[in-house]
Each structure stands twice: as C-alpha cells, then as structure tokens.
Design an enzyme around this catalytic site. Sequence first.
Site, PDB file in Angstrom:
ATOM      1  N   THR A 273     -20.718  -1.485   0.199  1.00  0.00           N
ATOM      2  CA  THR A 273     -21.516  -2.575   0.780  1.00  0.00           C
ATOM      3  C   THR A 273     -22.172  -3.373  -0.337  1.00  0.00           C
ATOM      4  O   THR A 273     -22.506  -4.538  -0.148  1.00  0.00           O
ATOM      5  CB  THR A 273     -22.603  -2.052   1.739  1.00  0.00           C
ATOM      6  OG1 THR A 273     -23.326  -1.000   1.080  1.00  0.00           O
ATOM      7  CG2 THR A 273     -21.989  -1.538   3.031  1.00  0.00           C
TER       8      THR A 273
ATOM      9  N   HIS B  73     -17.270   8.683   6.526  1.00  0.00           N
ATOM     10  CA  HIS B  73     -17.678   7.841   5.397  1.00  0.00           C
ATOM     11  C   HIS B  73     -16.957   8.136   4.105  1.00  0.00           C
ATOM     12  O   HIS B  73     -17.238   7.485   3.092  1.00  0.00           O
ATOM     13  CB  HIS B  73     -19.179   7.983   5.138  1.00  0.00           C
ATOM     14  CG  HIS B  73     -20.007   7.199   6.113  1.00  0.00           C
ATOM     15  ND1 HIS B  73     -20.311   5.871   5.932  1.00  0.00           N
ATOM     16  CD2 HIS B  73     -20.569   7.555   7.278  1.00  0.00           C
ATOM     17  CE1 HIS B  73     -21.043   5.441   6.952  1.00  0.00           C
ATOM     18  NE2 HIS B  73     -21.206   6.448   7.790  1.00  0.00           N
TER      19      HIS B  73
ATOM     20  N   LYS C 161     -16.283   6.040  -8.859  1.00  0.00           N
ATOM     21  CA  LYS C 161     -16.702   4.634  -8.933  1.00  0.00           C
ATOM     22  C   LYS C 161     -16.388   4.020 -10.296  1.00  0.00           C
ATOM     23  O   LYS C 161     -16.485   2.814 -10.490  1.00  0.00           O
ATOM     24  CB  LYS C 161     -18.195   4.512  -8.614  1.00  0.00           C
ATOM     25  CG  LYS C 161     -18.518   4.816  -7.136  1.00  0.00           C
ATOM     26  CD  LYS C 161     -20.016   4.766  -6.876  1.00  0.00           C
ATOM     27  CE  LYS C 161     -20.422   5.101  -5.450  1.00  0.00           C
ATOM     28  NZ  LYS C 161     -20.265   3.959  -4.510  1.00  0.00           N
TER      29      LYS C 161
ATOM     30  N   LYS D  30     -23.017  -7.509  -0.773  1.00  0.00           N
ATOM     31  CA  LYS D  30     -24.300  -8.111  -1.154  1.00  0.00           C
ATOM     32  C   LYS D  30     -24.115  -9.044  -2.353  1.00  0.00           C
ATOM     33  O   LYS D  30     -24.696 -10.131  -2.412  1.00  0.00           O
ATOM     34  CB  LYS D  30     -25.311  -7.016  -1.511  1.00  0.00           C
ATOM     35  CG  LYS D  30     -25.639  -6.083  -0.354  1.00  0.00           C
ATOM     36  CD  LYS D  30     -26.445  -4.877  -0.844  1.00  0.00           C
ATOM     37  CE  LYS D  30     -26.355  -3.717   0.105  1.00  0.00           C
ATOM     38  NZ  LYS D  30     -26.804  -2.450  -0.527  1.00  0.00           N
TER      39      LYS D  30
ATOM     40  N   LYS E  88     -24.796   1.020  -8.545  1.00  0.00           N
ATOM     41  CA  LYS E  88     -24.388   1.916  -7.464  1.00  0.00           C
ATOM     42  C   LYS E  88     -24.594   3.340  -7.959  1.00  0.00           C
ATOM     43  O   LYS E  88     -24.849   3.536  -9.152  1.00  0.00           O
ATOM     44  CB  LYS E  88     -22.916   1.691  -7.079  1.00  0.00           C
ATOM     45  CG  LYS E  88     -21.974   1.680  -8.284  1.00  0.00           C
ATOM     46  CD  LYS E  88     -20.533   1.347  -7.900  1.00  0.00           C
ATOM     47  CE  LYS E  88     -20.278  -0.088  -7.538  1.00  0.00           C
ATOM     48  NZ  LYS E  88     -19.840  -0.280  -6.175  1.00  0.00           N
ATOM     49  N   ARG E  89     -24.481   4.334  -7.079  1.00  0.00           N
ATOM     50  CA  ARG E  89     -24.568   5.709  -7.544  1.00  0.00           C
ATOM     51  C   ARG E  89     -23.590   5.941  -8.692  1.00  0.00           C
ATOM     52  O   ARG E  89     -22.496   5.341  -8.721  1.00  0.00           O
ATOM     53  CB  ARG E  89     -24.271   6.681  -6.387  1.00  0.00           C
ATOM     54  CG  ARG E  89     -25.382   6.772  -5.373  1.00  0.00           C
ATOM     55  CD  ARG E  89     -26.685   7.228  -5.987  1.00  0.00           C
ATOM     56  NE  ARG E  89     -26.623   8.609  -6.385  1.00  0.00           N
ATOM     57  CZ  ARG E  89     -27.228   9.607  -5.750  1.00  0.00           C
ATOM     58  NH1 ARG E  89     -27.959   9.374  -4.687  1.00  0.00           N
ATOM     59  NH2 ARG E  89     -27.123  10.842  -6.192  1.00  0.00           N
TER      60      ARG E  89
HETATM   61  C1  PLP Z   1     -26.089  -1.414  -1.092  1.00  0.00           C
HETATM   62  C2  PLP Z   1     -26.710  -0.297  -1.824  1.00  0.00           C
HETATM   63  C3  PLP Z   1     -25.952   0.819  -2.191  1.00  0.00           C
HETATM   64  C4  PLP Z   1     -24.463   0.916  -1.932  1.00  0.00           C
HETATM   65  O1  PLP Z   1     -23.787   0.338  -3.014  1.00  0.00           O
HETATM   66  P1  PLP Z   1     -22.200   0.543  -3.236  1.00  0.00           P
HETATM   67  O2  PLP Z   1     -21.896  -0.354  -4.376  1.00  0.00           O
HETATM   68  O3  PLP Z   1     -21.541   0.103  -1.969  1.00  0.00           O
HETATM   69  O4  PLP Z   1     -21.998   1.975  -3.545  1.00  0.00           O
HETATM   70  C5  PLP Z   1     -26.565   1.846  -2.876  1.00  0.00           C
HETATM   71  N1  PLP Z   1     -27.887   1.778  -3.187  1.00  0.00           N
HETATM   72  C6  PLP Z   1     -28.638   0.724  -2.860  1.00  0.00           C
HETATM   73  C7  PLP Z   1     -30.083   0.708  -3.248  1.00  0.00           C
HETATM   74  C8  PLP Z   1     -28.092  -0.348  -2.162  1.00  0.00           C
HETATM   75  O5  PLP Z   1     -28.866  -1.391  -1.834  1.00  0.00           O
END
Ligand code: PLP
Length: 829
Positions: free
Chosen positions: A665, A366, A563, A669, A557-558
Amino acid sequence: MNAPDNSTQADAKPTPSDLQRSFLRHLKHTIVKDKYSATPADLYLALAYAVRDMLAERWLETQQAYYRNNAKRVYYISMEFLMGRTLGNSLINLGIMEEWEGALKQLGIDATDLQESEWDAGLGNGGLGRLAACFLDSLATMSLPAYGYGIRFEYGMFFQKIVDGGQYETPDNWLRYGNPWEFGRQEHLHKIRYHGRVTEYRDEEGMQRHDWVDTHDVMAMAYDVPVPGYGNETVNTLRLWSAKSTRDFELSFFNQGNYIGAVESKMRTENISKVLYPADHMAEGKELRLRQEYFLSSATVQDIFYRFSKKHGDVSILPTKVAIQLNDTHPTLAIPELVRILLDEKLLAWDDAWKISVETFAYTNHTVLPEALETWPVRILENILPRHLQIIYQINDHFLREVASRFPDDMERLRRMSIVAEEGEKHIRMAHLAIVGSHSVNGVSALHSQILKDDLFHDFYEMWPERFNNKTNGITQRRWLKHANRWLADLVSSRIGHGWITDLGELARLRELADDREFQQQWIEVKQANKRHLADLILRDTGVRVSADSLFDCQTKRIHEYKRQLLNVLHVITRYNRIKATPGCAITPRTVIFSGKAAPSYFMAKLIIQLITAVGAVVNNDPAIHGLLKVVFMPNYNVSLAECIFPAADLSEQISTAGTEASGTGNMKYALNGALTIGTLDGANIEIMEEVGRDNIFIFGLTSKQVTHLKRAGYHPRDHYLSDPELKQALDMIAGGTFSPDDPDRFRPISDNLLANDHYLLLADYASYITSQEQVDRLYQEPYEWARRSILNTAGMGKFSSDRTIAEYAREIWNIQPEIIRPTRRFNI
Ligand SMILES: *Cc1c(COP(=O)(O)O)cnc(C)c1O
C-alpha cells in the site's frame, strides 16, 4: 458504488469565539491549567477534548440509528490497527480544520504545532495494520454500519533509535500521558476462559453435549474509539479490548491470606494485552500470542452475539444481520468460538451451527510467505483451549469426509488439505481452518489472489472455486493526500474541485492538465516545498544535510529480505563506484532515503539497517562524491513520519521479488503523491502500471512466473557475480569491510548469503534494476517531462482508494447497505 454525496454537513459552522470558549474551558476545567502553566501537551489535550465534544452527539446518534433500524453490521476483526495520529484526521473529517486554525491563531497558538505533540497510536506492524485503519476511515465515510475490533495493547510498535548505526528498540508507552480518544466501558466486560477441561453429558433429546469447566478466567474490558466519516454525520466505533483480572480469581487468593500472590496473579492475567508482537510477516509460536488471539476472538464474538441477541431470538438469521471479516488468520479462533457458543450454549445441532458460522465469516489472506503462515502445536491448544481443539477436530472430520467424497481415493490430497498437519509434531494450520470456516477467501491484489488459486490454496480452489475472490487493497485519500500533502491537495482542488476527496476517480481529470506548462510548474513547486520540509527533518533526525534539488529516492517499509532493501543498497554502492571512477561526471544528484523497522529477533534485517547506515557514513563523507549522492536512514518509521516522506518523494522503490509482496500500500501512497515508481511486476504494482500507463512507471526484473521457473530449473547466484564486474565489485566491498573498517567481517553474512542462496533473487534482478535506474536518471534531467508523468501518476490513482475496496467488500462479501445518519442538531460545543 462511490462514497455517497456527503453534502448534509454543517450549514452552520461554529464561530471562532465558540471554538475558543470550548478550548479554554477544557484547558481550565479538564486539564486544570492556565496560559502560564500550560505545556504544549496540555494545549494539544485541550484541543483534543474540544474536538471530541464535537463527535459525541454524532457518535451516539449513529449507534442509535444502527440499533433502531436493525442494520446489518460488518465486524472487521484485526490484531492490528495502525492508526497514527487522530487529531488532524478528526479535524479534516469534521470539516473544521480551517475554523480551528483560525480560532487558535487568534489566541497565538499554532494548530500544526499542537498536532505534532500527539503521540502516534502504533498498534500495528505495517501494511496489514494500516490497511485496517484506512478501511475504518472508508467505512465511516461511506456510511456503512461497521465496527473495528482489536486489542488495546499497552505498548504498541516499539520506538526505533539508531545507535552506533544499528537499530535499538525502546518500549512505546503510548498511553503515558493519557489518551483523549478512548472511552473505557467498565460495563462492557466479557469473561475469557483458558485451560480447564471438557465434560460430557446428554441433553433432554439425548444429544451428546459438552461443558468446559474449571477454567482460568480473564476479563476483557472494552475501550471505544470514535471513527468519524468525512463530511457526513457517521461516527463508527473501534472497540479495543484490554485484559483485566476477574474479581473471583483474586478473592480465592485473598481468602488464603495470600495478598501478594493475588496481586501477582492479577498482573499475570493482565499481561495478555500488554504488548504487540513486533514481527511482521513472521508467525511467532509463543503461547502468549495464542492467548492474545483467543482473547480478541472470544471477546469480539461474545460482544457481537450480545448485540445481536438484544434484537433477535432466532440465531439461524445471524448471517443476515452479521458479517465478520478476519484480517489474516490472527483472529481465526473466532470461528471455533462461534461454533462453541452455538453448540454448547445455544444447544444447536452441528449442521445448523456450522452453516451459520460459514455464512457469517470471511477471510482475507495477506501473505504467501511460508514463515508467515500460522500453525499452532496441538499440544499447546490442548492445554490452553481444550474445547476449541475438540471442535477443530470435528470441523476437520466433516471437512475431510467432504474432500474424500469429492475426490475419492486421493490420500495425498487429504494429507495436504487437512487442518491438522501430521508431519513431525502435530500442528493446526490456521489458514486451512479459516478457509474451511468461511464463505469467502480473498487475496489483496489481482496477482496475489491468482497465486492463492494457482498455488498456495490450489486444492481448496478446486473444491470451492466460488469462495475465492480478489479485493485489491486501497488507501484513504483523506489521510494520504488531503491531510499529508495539503499543498498538493489544494493545487488539485483548485483545478478539479473537491470531488476527489470522496470519489478518487475524479483525479482522472488531471490528465488533461498533464501537458499544461503552468500547472506543471505549480506541481514542481509543491514537490519542491515538500522536499525542503523533509530535508529539514532529515537534518534534524540524522544530522545529514541533503539538497532538495537532488532526486529523492525513497524506500520506506518494514525491513525484510523479500522487500529487497539490499538490492537498493547494491544500486547505491554501484552508483558510488561510478562517481568515483569518473570524477566530474554529470550523474543526476540523488538522495536515497530509507526508513523502516526490523523485527527485534530478525538478525538479517538488523544487519541490513547497519549496512545502510554504514554505506551512508562512507558515501556522505567522501569529498570525491561532491554531494552527488547522499544516503540516509530515517529512524522510527511510523504513520506520522510516512506522512512527511510520501509528499516529498520523487521516486518510489517497490522492488520486492515478484510473487512475494501480496499487494503493498506504500506503493499507492507514493504514486498518489506524485512519485514515480521503480518496481517489479509484483502485488499491486501491476495494477498501478495498468492505471498510470506502462510509459509512466519504471518496471524491471523477473515476472512471478519467471521466478517460479528459475527456482525450479536451479538458480545459481554466483554466475551473476562472476559475469558482472560492477556487481562483483559491490559485493566484494560488502564482504571485504569497505563499510566496516573496524570489523571487516561484519557484513560477510550478507554477501555470503547472497552468493550461496539468494533466496529472493537479488542478483538475478540486479542488471535489470541498474538499467532501469539509468532511465530514471535520464528522465529526471527533463523536469517538465518528469512533472508530466508525475501528474499522470496522481491522475491514475482513482482505483486505489480504500473507498473502492470497501465498496467491493460491502457488495460482494458482506451484503451490507449504507445507513445514512441525518443531522439532528448542529455543532454543540
Ligand atoms: C503504508 C504503510 C506501510 C506499508 O508499506 P508497504 O510499502 O506497503 O510495505 C507500513 N508502515 C506504515 C507506517 C505505512 O504508512
């Protein structure tokens, strides 16, 4: 392979009075409340119990069918499952959302309100844990015989509050009010052993054998969670392990009259499943973490073996009945654990045990970030898992011999590839162990898988090219479109039907509507309504009033340096300065929305949160800005908050340094919900660009090859600072205390770090990012053209269903087939 046509479902649906009866019966007999004393939480629980009843028979029938038909099973082992709420998802997958809403409405109860009183199951940090949750939904929807295995952490991901502008963590006591979705299985217990010593003996054939004795033991108890498929009869199982002390361990203390000692030791052993480690993309070298990893690995392998042994005596056929997928290296100890059982308990010869194991396991990588690659000191393994350390050494011996015969006289290669790192204190490299012990190694986007082959695992690729493959991540459209964005889902279905719910490729049919003015208008209205809803939440959670007419620019995101939330902040500051410099300018009004958690020990990530809120405090309160720019940080990013943000986003920020984000991911979304992406050529962004078209995405910045070359040639961030006045101004404001007048040096570590190393090349990408943002502004001035591209984004997302990802895993790695569950009865409530 698409999800099978799930048309077997419910010809006969329950009547409103059936549903009401079940609900009221649970309120009265399970919760023991009436309409006078019931709290919203009680009403939620009564509904959850009633919905749970509707799963029971399908669940039992599914498990029986797998057993009866002796199906090959896949086991997805993951330290994290970021499930979010369950009720709404169950209602959707059972196809009874509207029925329940109607039945409850007649009782004066709003089903949406009830769903919101459910606490998120936050047993994960971010993308990796959410991927596992999306996979479970796809596996069940595609009728695949699958189990998820994880840990039932008593405390999940911490709850984030913003106090004085910074992150404040409070424990996530998610089981406080009980969890109606789990079933404790007192009878499914496995003994997990730690410490002790290894003795040797010769078996009847004179073979050297090993016993692991004098161990300290903990019991793993199973809690099962049902995982219903969408529109079919399948209900799979997510099995989560909880640590319980063994009875004998306590008794030895009790016999010495040491009652308090016995209770204390019970508490210590039960600590193993107490809390999720909250660091994402950062390996924590703590002993307790290793104990957790072994706890999950051993309990799961024992359970798999037990299930296999009910049907089979011959262990050599294990790989024809069992596939095990390792979600990152966290459960890699499952490999030496299986080998140990085959050698020490089934008394197999090494070669036979090893062959079975390699054919059973597959590993998903990952991340390529060095700080996230797990290594464990040999010293710690020797103490906690002495027998496994021996086995790992033996694996390494055989492996290095194979390397030496393939690549003679290459000591340097042996050193690089060894499972044991010999520099400094000896460590075990878990990724090397996972690769050597698996028949498949996959990355999670095309670019990431290529980097694994070219770079991180190049030596292994040269040795076993056939092991390496790509499985681009995906997301479940059931949760991320149908559930999260009902209005858009209904609009889509009104034009192209419901097929997309199990075959996301159907969305391509929206392409021919992209130019349809009426459809564009409806599309805009849905987005607008979602934005108004989010604006209400923003006001509630941050106190900031934002306009739903502004462009909603989202990065959620985190919080992590790779990032590059800071690059976004540099744009925000630049924008602020431009508005101030040109009063009355016609700049596109924007609301910049951030959300995300920082690892509690990650100083820089926490400082970035402080900077975001500090910039917000200045910008939002500056009358010279006339509301043209708002900056908000929404606290406690989790699945439920994400479900509110994605549908309301105009712009999706996916701006990691090229070559660092394995897939992402969140990017999928957002695009599925019609946001346009501004992003780098990183992870799955590249594949999103290929699907939606280069004209319908804002791409900027260096490519991953250019990043590699720039670093090799020598990167000088200060050159960018000196040559770009707007960049210089922004950095000087951070350094000089514009956003921290009470403590002018507060944000100096940020500017100092960017000027001295800028490891993630923010300054190199800054100019290109700003230019790209200007193109965003211009396009937003043309609402119908924006809507057209937004439609084309949703239309292009077919590839990114986790159904497609799972179909690829099932065919190319697991070799498993769907097991269609036939309806045996109708809803029984
Ligand atoms: C999809 C999702 C992530 C992953 O987000 P990235 O932008 O791909 O890092 C992290 N936290 C939550 C709650 C998510 O739904």
